[in-house]
Design an enzyme around this catalytic site. Structure first.
Site, PDB file in Angstrom:
ATOM      1  N   HIS A   9       1.011  -1.229  -0.211  1.00 54.67           N
ATOM      2  CA  HIS A   9       0.132   0.043  -0.026  1.00 54.67           C
ATOM      3  C   HIS A   9       1.034   1.218  -0.041  1.00 54.67           C
ATOM      4  CE1 HIS A   9      -2.530   3.174   1.626  1.00 54.67           C
ATOM      5  NE2 HIS A   9      -3.341   2.668   0.979  1.00 54.67           N
ATOM      6  N   ALA A  71      -4.888 -10.195   2.893  1.00 53.50           N
ATOM      7  CA  ALA A  71      -6.035 -10.637   2.273  1.00 53.50           C
ATOM      8  C   ALA A  71      -6.290  -9.780   1.231  1.00 53.50           C
ATOM      9  CB  ALA A  71      -7.280 -10.789   2.988  1.00 53.50           C
ATOM     10  N   GLY A  73      -8.393  -7.299  -0.672  1.00 52.62           N
ATOM     11  CA  GLY A  73      -9.409  -6.297  -0.320  1.00 52.62           C
ATOM     12  C   GLY A  73      -9.346  -5.530  -1.661  1.00 52.62           C
ATOM     13  N   HIS A  75      -7.812  -2.736  -2.847  1.00 54.85           N
ATOM     14  CA  HIS A  75      -6.404  -2.558  -3.568  1.00 54.85           C
ATOM     15  C   HIS A  75      -5.911  -3.701  -4.523  1.00 54.85           C
ATOM     16  CE1 HIS A  75      -6.142   1.332  -1.567  1.00 54.85           C
ATOM     17  NE2 HIS A  75      -6.194   0.727  -0.474  1.00 54.85           N
TER      18      HIS A  75
END
Length: 121
Positions: A9, A71, A73, A75
């Site tokens: 991220h 996990a 998600g 993104h």
């Protein structure tokens, strides 16, 4: 030639990215000729695009993106496929594939369970 992007991220604090660099270093210790770069969605450098461009300059024609996420998600499910498609549009002949998030890999889950068990003692 195949390259690897360690996708994360990103964060404002540059120290946050250190585990990505440690993973990259561990890969290079095992295979010094490996093409591997961290690449971040936002807030950290290098960006995903910068990492892909770097790997292509080094001769990568295939890139596997390994999401360093617990996990899948938004993104991983939405942003990452778009980034991969854009990279293939920018670089003729480049193939980008997406690995499942590292947190969903059985060996990683087992290592985390071992760590949690050891932490209780």
């Amino acid at each position: 030639m195949k390259g690897i992007v360690l996708f994360g991220h990103g964060a404002r604090n540059p120290e946050w990215a250190q585990p990505f660099h440690r993973i990259r270093d561990a890969i290079l210790q095992r295979e010094p000729e490996a093409l591997v770069e961290p690449g971040f969605l936002e807030l950290s450098r290098p960006s995903f695009d910068e990492s892909v461009d770097c790997l292509v300059r080094q001769g990568a024609t295939e890139i596997v993106v390994v999401p360093i996420f617990m996990a899948a998600g938004r993104h991983v499910l939405k942003d990452l496929p778009e980034l991969a498609a854009n990279a293939m549009d920018r670089h003729a002949g480049l193939t980008v594939s997406l690995a499942p998030p590292v947190g969903e890999a059985e060996p990683v889950l087992a290592a985390m369970a071992d760590y949690a068990m050891a932490a209780r003692t």
